[in-house]
Write an enzyme that holds these catalytic residues in place. Structure first.
Site, PDB file in Angstrom:
ATOM      1  N   TYR A 156       0.848  -1.191   0.000  1.00  0.00           N
ATOM      2  CA  TYR A 156       0.000   0.000   0.000  1.00  0.00           C
ATOM      3  C   TYR A 156       0.886   1.244   0.000  1.00  0.00           C
ATOM      4  O   TYR A 156       0.798   2.102   0.875  1.00  0.00           O
ATOM      5  CB  TYR A 156      -0.915  -0.031   1.217  1.00  0.00           C
ATOM      6  CG  TYR A 156      -2.071   0.942   1.181  1.00  0.00           C
ATOM      7  CD1 TYR A 156      -2.619   1.396  -0.009  1.00  0.00           C
ATOM      8  CD2 TYR A 156      -2.639   1.402   2.365  1.00  0.00           C
ATOM      9  CE1 TYR A 156      -3.688   2.277  -0.030  1.00  0.00           C
ATOM     10  CE2 TYR A 156      -3.715   2.281   2.366  1.00  0.00           C
ATOM     11  CZ  TYR A 156      -4.224   2.718   1.164  1.00  0.00           C
ATOM     12  OH  TYR A 156      -5.282   3.602   1.151  1.00  0.00           O
ATOM     13  N   SER A 157       1.763   1.321  -0.997  1.00  0.00           N
ATOM     14  CA  SER A 157       2.654   2.470  -1.157  1.00  0.00           C
ATOM     15  C   SER A 157       3.091   2.517  -2.608  1.00  0.00           C
ATOM     16  O   SER A 157       2.790   1.624  -3.401  1.00  0.00           O
ATOM     17  CB  SER A 157       3.869   2.361  -0.221  1.00  0.00           C
ATOM     18  OG  SER A 157       4.604   1.179  -0.484  1.00  0.00           O
ATOM     19  N   GLY A 195       6.386   0.816  10.585  1.00  0.00           N
ATOM     20  CA  GLY A 195       5.165   0.906   9.789  1.00  0.00           C
ATOM     21  C   GLY A 195       5.087  -0.270   8.837  1.00  0.00           C
ATOM     22  O   GLY A 195       5.036  -0.103   7.618  1.00  0.00           O
ATOM     23  N   GLY A 199       2.872  -6.688   6.209  1.00  0.00           N
ATOM     24  CA  GLY A 199       4.023  -7.574   6.346  1.00  0.00           C
ATOM     25  C   GLY A 199       4.747  -7.957   5.074  1.00  0.00           C
ATOM     26  O   GLY A 199       5.742  -8.689   5.141  1.00  0.00           O
ATOM     27  N   THR A 217       3.895  -1.764  14.043  1.00  0.00           N
ATOM     28  CA  THR A 217       2.707  -1.127  13.471  1.00  0.00           C
ATOM     29  C   THR A 217       1.778  -0.706  14.592  1.00  0.00           C
ATOM     30  O   THR A 217       1.855  -1.246  15.711  1.00  0.00           O
ATOM     31  CB  THR A 217       1.983  -2.101  12.515  1.00  0.00           C
ATOM     32  OG1 THR A 217       0.795  -1.468  11.992  1.00  0.00           O
ATOM     33  CG2 THR A 217       1.540  -3.368  13.238  1.00  0.00           C
ATOM     34  N   LEU A 218       0.883   0.226  14.303  1.00  0.00           N
ATOM     35  CA  LEU A 218      -0.144   0.623  15.262  1.00  0.00           C
ATOM     36  C   LEU A 218      -1.528   0.140  14.834  1.00  0.00           C
ATOM     37  O   LEU A 218      -2.521   0.484  15.467  1.00  0.00           O
ATOM     38  CB  LEU A 218      -0.151   2.147  15.426  1.00  0.00           C
ATOM     39  CG  LEU A 218       1.100   2.744  16.071  1.00  0.00           C
ATOM     40  CD1 LEU A 218       0.994   4.259  16.136  1.00  0.00           C
ATOM     41  CD2 LEU A 218       1.326   2.169  17.466  1.00  0.00           C
ATOM     42  N   CYS A 379      -5.790  11.845  -5.448  1.00  0.00           N
ATOM     43  CA  CYS A 379      -4.376  11.630  -5.153  1.00  0.00           C
ATOM     44  C   CYS A 379      -3.577  11.425  -6.437  1.00  0.00           C
ATOM     45  O   CYS A 379      -2.465  11.958  -6.572  1.00  0.00           O
ATOM     46  CB  CYS A 379      -4.209  10.435  -4.215  1.00  0.00           C
ATOM     47  SG  CYS A 379      -4.732  10.771  -2.518  1.00  0.00           S
TER      48      CYS A 379
END
Length: 418
Positions: A156-157, A195, A199, A217-218, A379
């Protein structure tokens, strides 16, 4: 407060008067593409160059023009989500390419009508409890939603389109390989992934390069998926995931990587972030930070993105980042700017999301789908015509930690392994 401003503008400016002001604003600011706006009285108003991209939108509510004038960057997205602004011709992507290209000038001109309001202040102060809440807002959505439009590895980047014609899967694999080459990995190295998402990067580094990885991660949802993936791959002994903020990390690591997380750090915490890297990195270690930035000077977070998608998020200027790095004592050993790579990534995501829109609506609802497609399209436009880019900064504590030239990056990528 902003709702009060909209109501005040609506009472001061009757519908047709407000629309006349909006039309005048569009006439001065639309300088890319061709936009037609159909007003609530069914009149058509044309703006722009007469050249592609082309889009036609309809505004049904006479009160909408005043709302748009009050805060165009926030209200356009909300009007689309609510159905008050609809597409008559062209695509959402076309409309937002035109709109984002005009947004800088439009926002400056619209400020005179916003003097009633307190200026927008992004929530950049980011203590650990707020960081957890901000992460949960976005990343604790259903895993099934993300599987509708991401690649199989759930990256997701920004992907890395080395040749330009890669599939999304190929470009994401090349992104991981590119970052690994900059980290100078070899078997037995200990890596911290700040972050760590679902995984995918940590698992790839362990499988391909023989390293050990601790991911922090949070996100509760991402943590569960990442741990399950590590168990399925039989890598639990070498890849460990923790529900932990980077500020709570206390160990030492040979390499540190962070992909797509720095946007959530918050400007008051930049020095704290790089001080943490300096503290956690081994004396001869290497770190790579991959994040979204802006080509211009420091600015504001996008109000629509901040409210609806990434609360507390902010894409920094390089001047803001380097000011903190310089004070941390770390060496900047390499900087790379990826310009249109994220625009291409978002184009792939948007196309995949549209192909699975029915399933997304079943998971959530139509308003959510409109929000999500707007998010992906706006975006993409920001990376194509709005001044956003991705930077990769390589850092070290020791001036001798890396070879004298960048040849090692290309050599490692060609080999595929160290």
């Amino acid at each position: 407060m902003m709702q009060d401003v909209r109501e005040a503008l609506g009472s001061i400016l009757p519908g047709q008067t407000a629309f006349g002001l909006l039309a005048a604003l569009l006439r001065r600011t639309v300088r890319y593409g061709s936009l037609v706006v159909i007003d609530p009285w069914d009149e058509r108003h044309a703006f722009g160059t007469g050249e592609a991209p082309f889009a036609t939108v309809r505004i049904a509510d006479p009160r909408e023009a005043a709302r748009l004038l009050a805060n165009p960057r926030l209200r356009v997205g909300e009007a689309y989500m609510e159905g008050g602004l609809t597409l008559e011709a062209g695509t959402l992507r076309d409309f937002l390419l035109i709109g984002v290209a005009a947004s800088g000038a439009m926002t400056k001109e619209a400020r005179a009508l916003r003097e009633f309001a307190a200026p927008f202040r992004p929530r950049r102060h980011n203590p650990i409890p707020r960081a957890r809440a901000n992460v949960a807002h976005h990343y604790d959505l259903s895993e099934e939603l993300y599987r509708l439009f991401l690649d199989e590895d759930l990256q997701y980047s920004c992907a890395y389109f080395q040749d330009g014609d890669e599939t999304l899967e190929q470009a994401q694999a090349k992104k991981k390989r590119h970052i690994a080459a900059k980290l100078r990995l070899h078997p037995g190295v200990r890596v911290l992934d700040i972050g760590s998402g679902w995984g995918g990067l940590a698992l790839e580094l362990a499988r391909r390069y023989g390293v050990e990885v601790d991911g922090v991660t949070l996100s509760q949802e991402q943590l569960a998926v990442a741990r399950a993936r590590a168990a399925e791959a039989g890598l639990e002994d070498r890849v460990r995931f923790h529900l932990r903020d980077y500020r709570q990390e206390a160990d030492s690591y040979d390499s540190i990587v962070s992909v797509g997380m720095f946007e959530h750090v918050g400007t008051p915490h930049y020095l704290e972030f790089f001080d943490a890297l300096s503290r956690l990195l081994a004396p001869d270690g290497v770190a790579v930070i991959h994040a979204i930035g802006r080509k211009g000077p420091p600015g504001e977070a996008d109000p629509w993105i901040d409210k609806h998608v990434f609360p507390g998020g902010y894409c920094p200027s390089l001047s803001e980042v380097f000011a903190a790095v310089e004070r941390s004592g770390l060496w900047v050993t390499d900087v790379e700017i990826l310009r249109l790579h994220y625009a291409e990534t978002l184009r792939h995501w948007a196309e995949r999301f549209q192909g699975e829109r029915g399933r997304a609506a079943a998971l959530y609802d139509e308003r959510f789908c409109r929000m999500w497609e707007y998010y992906l399209a706006v975006c993409e436009a920001a990376f194509r015509v709005g001044g956003l880019m991705v930077f990769q900064i390589q850092l070290a504590r020791d001036i001798r930690a890396l070879p004298l030239t960048r040849d090692y990056v290309v050599d490692a990528e060609r080999r595929g392994v160290p």
